[in-house]
Design an enzyme around this catalytic site. Structure first.
Site, PDB file in Angstrom:
ATOM      1  N   THR A 148       0.825  -0.926  -0.073  1.00 19.15           N
ATOM      2  CA  THR A 148      -0.077  -0.213   0.111  1.00 19.15           C
ATOM      3  C   THR A 148       0.943   1.162  -0.204  1.00 19.15           C
ATOM      4  O   THR A 148       0.613   2.198  -0.551  1.00 19.15           O
ATOM      5  CB  THR A 148      -0.930   0.079   1.175  1.00 19.15           C
ATOM      6  OG1 THR A 148      -1.895  -1.155   1.254  1.00 19.15           O
ATOM      7  CG2 THR A 148      -1.822   1.098   1.368  1.00 19.15           C
TER       8      THR A 148
ATOM      9  N   SER B  42       1.563  -7.176  -0.878  1.00 20.63           N
ATOM     10  CA  SER B  42       2.218  -7.907   0.129  1.00 20.63           C
ATOM     11  C   SER B  42       1.447  -9.635   0.024  1.00 20.63           C
ATOM     12  O   SER B  42       2.142 -10.368   0.566  1.00 20.63           O
ATOM     13  CB  SER B  42       2.291  -7.442   1.472  1.00 20.63           C
ATOM     14  OG  SER B  42       0.844  -7.383   1.704  1.00 20.63           O
TER      15      SER B  42
ATOM     16  N   THR C  31       1.627  -4.360   4.304  1.00 24.61           N
ATOM     17  CA  THR C  31       1.453  -4.659   5.821  1.00 24.61           C
ATOM     18  C   THR C  31       1.015  -6.147   6.069  1.00 24.61           C
ATOM     19  O   THR C  31       0.898  -6.453   7.091  1.00 24.61           O
ATOM     20  CB  THR C  31       0.403  -3.421   6.520  1.00 24.61           C
ATOM     21  OG1 THR C  31      -0.670  -3.460   5.852  1.00 24.61           O
ATOM     22  CG2 THR C  31       1.147  -2.279   6.344  1.00 24.61           C
ATOM     23  N   ASP C  32       0.121  -6.508   5.244  1.00 21.44           N
ATOM     24  CA  ASP C  32      -0.876  -7.885   5.376  1.00 21.44           C
ATOM     25  C   ASP C  32       0.375  -8.872   5.668  1.00 21.44           C
ATOM     26  O   ASP C  32      -0.188  -9.641   6.589  1.00 21.44           O
ATOM     27  CB  ASP C  32      -1.469  -8.059   4.010  1.00 21.44           C
ATOM     28  CG  ASP C  32      -2.901  -7.609   4.045  1.00 21.44           C
ATOM     29  OD1 ASP C  32      -3.087  -6.812   4.804  1.00 21.44           O
ATOM     30  OD2 ASP C  32      -3.278  -7.614   2.838  1.00 21.44           O
TER      31      ASP C  32
END
Length: 321
Positions: A12, A53, A86-87
């Site tokens: 992101t 991610s 971030t995942d």
């Protein structure tokens, strides 16, 4: 002025929001932030990957570790910052922590909001991460995750909220430190660090979460894929439905290691309960207990340590570190 490598992998933090959804930006939006870093460090940029991610894989994590090692040896770096979606950020951070054993600060950061969203957090997180990477106190603390003005260890941090910018927390342990406008404060550190210098991953490990009424068929089907190991996210302190115990026992008899973690955010698995499916029975069968890792990180650690050994007692010693 310290020399810092900023290596991008996507996520992101490298995207923009459009009518059809959030997508990778044609030009990396963080390039506009580089000038703001000029007074902090001498920054070199490496556009290593540009992936969402969820597209990250353990093999790519190993490649990333190799790239960081190559750049560090070639460029004489004082610190490294990796931007990441971030995942799966916590998994990449932990894999790097297992594979690289440096004094050199390695900091992972990302963003919960894309570059053109109101309140985009990517530029601030990048600047904060670079500041931490230049900090002498960051040396020797393993891979760090810096988000939302907090510094976390790769081993303990996890994503706790689907969209909030304060999503990254370290349940039970808390952050290692904080970042203010003027200073960086470390108030505690990880007491034990471990490293397993493997150059490739060849083992397949499956992660399963237990649930009420779980049947052994699920485990049988999962293991038909030819997995080399299994991680079970158990109830509470390490208990499972009794229906799956025979399947676990058969796997152990076939010398397939089973690692037990809790599906709870905090606490460790223990052998307190002696009923069918309880932790006492599982330990007696030969299930490997962990010291507070979550399921996704235990899976990565088993993949790495299986490259070194398949001995259950030795694996148990690794997972209690």
């Amino acid at each position: 002025m310290k020399k810092i490598l900023v290596l991008h992998t996507g996520g992101t933090i490298a995207m923009k929001e459009e009518e059809q959804g959030t997508i990778p930006a044609a030009i990396h939006p963080l390039y506009s932030t580089i000038e703001s870093l000029a007074s902090i460090a001498s920054v070199t940029v490496d556009d290593f990957l540009n992936l969402p991610s969820p597209h990250m894989t353990p093999a790519l994590m190993v490649d990333l570790a190799k790239r960081l090692r190559e750049r560090s040896e070639r460029d004489g770096l004082d610190g490294i910052v990796v931007t990441h979606g971030t995942d799966t950020l916590e998994e990449t951070a932990y894999m790097l922590d297992l594979l690289v054993n440096w004094q050199l600060p390695v900091v992972i950061t990302g963003a919960m909001r894309s570059s053109n969203e109101l309140g985009a957090d990517g530029p601030h997180n990048l600047i904060t991460a670079v500041r931490v990477a230049t900090c002498d106190e960051a040396r020797g603390k393993g891979v760090l995750v810096v988000m939302n003005d907090e510094i976390h260890s790769a081993k303990n941090v996890t994503k706790t909220h689907a969209s909030n910018i304060a999503t990254f927390q370290s349940p039970q342990y808390g952050p290692l430190g904080i970042v203010t406008k003027r200073d960086i404060f470390f108030h505690h550190t990880v007491t034990k660090r471990e490293s397993y210098p493997v150059s490739m991953l060849t083992k397949k490990v499956i992660l399963l979460k237990v649930y009420t009424g779980m049947e052994r068929t699920i485990i049988d089907l999962a293991m038909q894929s030819g997995a080399d190991g299994l991680v079970i996210e158990a109830f509470g302190q390490g208990n499972v439905p009794p229906e799956i115990v025979p399947a676990l026992e058969e796997l152990i008899e076939r010398n397939i290691p089973i690692v037990l973690v809790s599906r709870c955010f905090s606490g460790v698995v223990q052998d307190n309960y002696a009923y069918a499916g309880g932790g006492r029975e599982l330990r007696e069968l030969g299930v490997i207990f962990t010291n507070g890792l979550n399921g996704q990180k235990a899976r990565l650690k088993l993949m790495v340590t299986l490259e070194k050994t398949n001995d259950r007692e030795l694996l148990q010693s690794y997972f209690l570190q």
